[in-house]
Design a protein around this motif. Structure first.
Motif, PDB file in Angstrom:
ATOM      1  N   ASP A  89       0.870  -1.172   0.000  1.00 41.76           N
ATOM      2  CA  ASP A  89       0.000   0.000   0.000  1.00 41.76           C
ATOM      3  C   ASP A  89       0.909   1.224   0.000  1.00 41.76           C
ATOM      4  O   ASP A  89       1.742   1.383   0.909  1.00 41.76           O
ATOM      5  N   GLY A  90       0.757   2.065  -1.036  1.00 43.23           N
ATOM      6  CA  GLY A  90       1.655   3.210  -1.181  1.00 43.23           C
ATOM      7  C   GLY A  90       2.671   2.961  -2.288  1.00 43.23           C
ATOM      8  O   GLY A  90       3.832   3.355  -2.186  1.00 43.23           O
ATOM      9  N   THR A  91       2.213   2.313  -3.362  1.00 47.17           N
ATOM     10  CA  THR A  91       3.131   1.987  -4.472  1.00 47.17           C
ATOM     11  C   THR A  91       3.800   3.239  -5.045  1.00 47.17           C
ATOM     12  O   THR A  91       5.002   3.220  -5.340  1.00 47.17           O
ATOM     13  N   GLU A 207     -11.218   9.767   3.130  1.00 51.77           N
ATOM     14  CA  GLU A 207     -10.862   9.523   1.727  1.00 51.77           C
ATOM     15  C   GLU A 207     -12.057   8.885   1.027  1.00 51.77           C
ATOM     16  O   GLU A 207     -12.779   8.090   1.620  1.00 51.77           O
TER      17      GLU A 207
HETATM   18  C1  IPD Z   1      -3.288   3.720  -2.784  1.00 56.50           C
HETATM   19  C2  IPD Z   1      -2.907   4.379  -1.485  1.00 56.50           C
HETATM   20  C3  IPD Z   1      -3.277   5.848  -1.487  1.00 56.50           C
HETATM   21  C4  IPD Z   1      -4.733   6.053  -1.796  1.00 56.50           C
HETATM   22  C5  IPD Z   1      -5.101   5.380  -3.106  1.00 56.50           C
HETATM   23  C6  IPD Z   1      -4.738   3.890  -3.063  1.00 56.50           C
HETATM   24  P1  IPD Z   1      -1.851   1.575  -3.615  1.00 56.50           P
HETATM   25  O1  IPD Z   1      -3.016   2.332  -2.731  1.00 56.50           O
HETATM   26  O2  IPD Z   1      -3.537   3.766  -0.387  1.00 56.50           O
HETATM   27  O3  IPD Z   1      -3.033   6.450  -0.248  1.00 56.50           O
HETATM   28  O4  IPD Z   1      -4.991   7.427  -1.892  1.00 56.50           O
HETATM   29  O5  IPD Z   1      -6.493   5.532  -3.315  1.00 56.50           O
HETATM   30  O6  IPD Z   1      -5.043   3.310  -4.307  1.00 56.50           O
HETATM   31  O7  IPD Z   1      -2.340   1.582  -5.033  1.00 56.50           O
HETATM   32  O8  IPD Z   1      -0.596   2.322  -3.408  1.00 56.50           O
HETATM   33  O9  IPD Z   1      -1.875   0.215  -3.015  1.00 56.50           O
END
Ligand code: IPD
Ligand code: CA
Ligand code: CA
Ligand code: CA
Length: 274
Positions: A89-91, A207
């Motif tokens: 999470d946070g790619t 969010e």
């Molecule tokens: C993301 C992250 C980000 C959020 C995005 C997600 P990922 O996940 O959690 O903070 O704002 O909506 O998609 O794609 O990096 O696993």
């Protein structure tokens, strides 16, 4: 504090996947980065970490199914149990060399999230919660912050990005929450934003449009730390459409009021433009 057998399985999988992410961090040129959609990246680091979690959890509980960000749904023989996994999470942070990313694993039983683990490999913080058993960071019990007014609160948020979400609406939300609070932050990994609320670092978080793997683990950790987690109307948070707002009781209420004011303002502009 001794962890339950279930949390041991989950934390071991998260630790192994986290070690793989740590090895890959900073090696972006070797990570076969591709796009799933506009500004939506995936890399070999995501896939390797996911494979590790999949192997670990399948070995420990062979009957249970999965919902994973990259691999999708994997049916298990036991229809009651399903792991919900975000291996990285946070790619976007990860690919930019920003050490703000996590492994997120939740367990759903009969449609309810009953356990969650979020591991931050950069800080070695392991956040855990099991329904009714409280929330922990490593062995420290977590409690949401006690601040009672929005004016003294620090609020985290997730922002829409290229090709995703309602940018105009978000600007209204930011204007209202920013104007009424001590400040807002956008750190880029929803699971870590949620555990920041559980740990009392953020007073609240909102969010829109999160996916189950972004927030299943974080949301139970916030609840078990005494926080309130709902949709923007104050109703039960649902993974579809994934609009989430949380905080302690008072901050959550004040945050929802600001989000409602933003919604009213955007409606007014739409009505006057029509
Ligand atoms: C993301 C992250 C980000 C959020 C995005 C997600 P990922 O996940 O959690 O903070 O704002 O909506 O998609 O794609 O990096 O696993
Ligand atoms: Ca992603
Ligand atoms: Ca995610
Ligand atoms: Ca991910």
């Amino acid at each position: 504090m001794a962890r339950s057998a279930l949390l041991n399985v989950m934390t071991q999988a998260a630790t192994k996947a986290g070690r793989s992410l740590t090895r890959d961090f900073g090696e972006v040129q070797n990570l076969q980065v591709s796009m799933k959609g506009p500004a939506d990246y995936v890399s070999a680091a995501d896939r390797k970490a996911e494979e590790i979690v999949f192997q670990e959890l399948s070995r420990a509980r062979p009957e249970w199914g999965f919902l994973m960000e990259e691999r999708g749904a994997v049916e298990g023989r036991d229809p009651e149990h399903r792991w919900i996994v975000d291996p990285l999470d946070g790619t976007t942070n990860f690919l930019h060399g920003i050490p703000q990313f996590a492994v997120s694993i939740a367990l759903e039983r009969a449609g309810e999230i009953v356990a969650g683990v979020v591991f931050n490999p950069a800080t070695d913080e392991m956040y855990t919660a099991e329904r009714g058993g409280g929330a922990f960071s490593n062995d420290r019990r977590l409690r949401v912050a006690a601040r009672s007014t929005l004016t003294e609160a620090l609020i985290g948020c997730g922002a829409p990005f290229l090709g995703h979400g309602d940018h105009a609406r978000f600007l209204y939300e930011v204007r209202n929450v920013m104007g009424g609070s001590s400040g807002i932050r956008r750190f880029g990994a929803a699971s870590l934003d949620l555990v920041a609320v559980a740990a009392g670092r953020f007073d609240g978080f909102w969010e829109r449009g999160l996916k189950p793997w972004d927030c299943a683990a974080g949301s139970i950790i916030v609840r078990e730390a005494g926080g309130i987690v709902t949709d923007f109307a104050g109703g039960k948070f649902d993974h579809i459409p994934g609009d989430i707002a949380c905080g302690n009781e008072l901050i959550h209420k004040a945050l929802l009021a600001e989000l409602k004011r933003a919604d009213d303002a955007i409606r007014m502009t739409q009505t006057s433009a029509a």
